[in-house]
Structure formats: C-alpha cells, structure tokens
Design an enzyme around this catalytic site. Structure first.
Site, mmCIF file in Angstrom:
data_model
loop_
_atom_site.group_PDB
_atom_site.id
_atom_site.type_symbol
_atom_site.label_atom_id
_atom_site.label_comp_id
_atom_site.label_asym_id
_atom_site.label_seq_id
_atom_site.Cartn_x
_atom_site.Cartn_y
_atom_site.Cartn_z
ATOM 1 N N CYS A 65 60.255 65.134 -16.695
ATOM 2 C CA CYS A 65 61.404 64.371 -17.197
ATOM 3 C C CYS A 65 61.250 64.060 -18.692
ATOM 4 C CB CYS A 65 61.520 63.090 -16.374
ATOM 5 S SG CYS A 65 62.619 61.835 -17.053
ATOM 6 N N CYS A 68 61.567 60.369 -19.621
ATOM 7 C CA CYS A 68 60.371 59.647 -19.145
ATOM 8 C C CYS A 68 59.245 59.777 -20.166
ATOM 9 C CB CYS A 68 59.890 60.201 -17.804
ATOM 10 S SG CYS A 68 61.072 60.033 -16.454
#
Length: 141
Positions: A65, A68
C-alpha cells in the site's frame, strides 16, 4: 496504571505521572518509554488491547500500500510524543487477514483507537503528522 511492555508484552504497573524520566519493565528490564510502534498479531492483539490502560492506536496497513508507506514515518514520529500516554501499534493486514476481517477493514491505511479494550475512534486514509498527533492527544491519558 497498567502498561504492556513494548518489548516482551509483560504487564507492568506504573504510577501515573505527567512525565517520566525512567520506567523499565519488571520482567525484561527494557525501557517502557520506548515509543517505536509495536507489531500486533493474532497471537498478541487481544492481550495488548485489553490489558493497556492507556489508549492503543493501531495502524492497519499492508506492505503493498503506497499511502501506508507514506504515512509510516509520520506514525513513528507521532508515537515519540506520547511515551506512557498512548501505545502505537501496527497490524500488517497481509499477514493478519483475520484481524483485518474481524475489524471490518475495507481500506488501508485505517487507524483505530482502542481505549479500555474498546474501539473509540476509526479514521481511514493516510494522515499527516499533525492529524496523528491530534488524534492521539484526544485519546491519551
């Protein structure tokens, strides 16, 4: 107050103060003031969440991600401002899919704040440092 050691996960009783110069775990002797976010797994998640009398701020993330990865340094920097006031933790939803499912994680990153073993707030999407500090301040002891 009850504090879970970020190193060995032992439960420690620590007097509640405005600030701390030193606080070591009674079991492993390492510092309880270490603010590096801890990795939570299915094996230790409930123990940490239920036994912490301070707020536990959990970042549900995945290694693939992009947002993230961008938020991770902010999460670590925010954690440094809350020694023994809030415990910052991370759950890799790729490795711990059952925890992601259990908490209905539909998008990542998702931050969930737990207090006294219960979810008290949830925010989805990458947060900047100010937003993370504000969230933690709102829920810290």
């Amino acid at each position: 107050m009850k504090i879970v050691c970020p190193h060995c996960f032992a439960l420690n009783n620590v007097p509640k103060k405005e600030s701390y110069k030193k606080a070591n775990c009674g079991k492993c002797k390492q510092s309880l003031l270490d603010t590096k976010p801890i990795e939570l797994t299915n094996a230790n998640f409930d123990e940490v969440i239920v036994n912490s009398e301070i707020s536990v701020i959990v970042d549900f993330w995945a290694p693939w991600c992009g947002p993230c990865k961008m938020m991770a340094p902010n999460f670590e920097r925010a954690a440094t401002q809350f020694p023994l006031k809030a415990l910052f933790a991370k759950v890799n939803t790729e490795n711990e899919q059952n925890l992601g499912a259990r908490f209905g994680i539909r998008s990542i990153p998702t931050i969930i704040v737990f207090k006294n073993g219960r979810e008290v707030e949830r925010v989805s999407g990458a947060l900047d440092i100010n937003s993370l500090v504000s969230l933690a301040s709102k829920h810290s002891n």
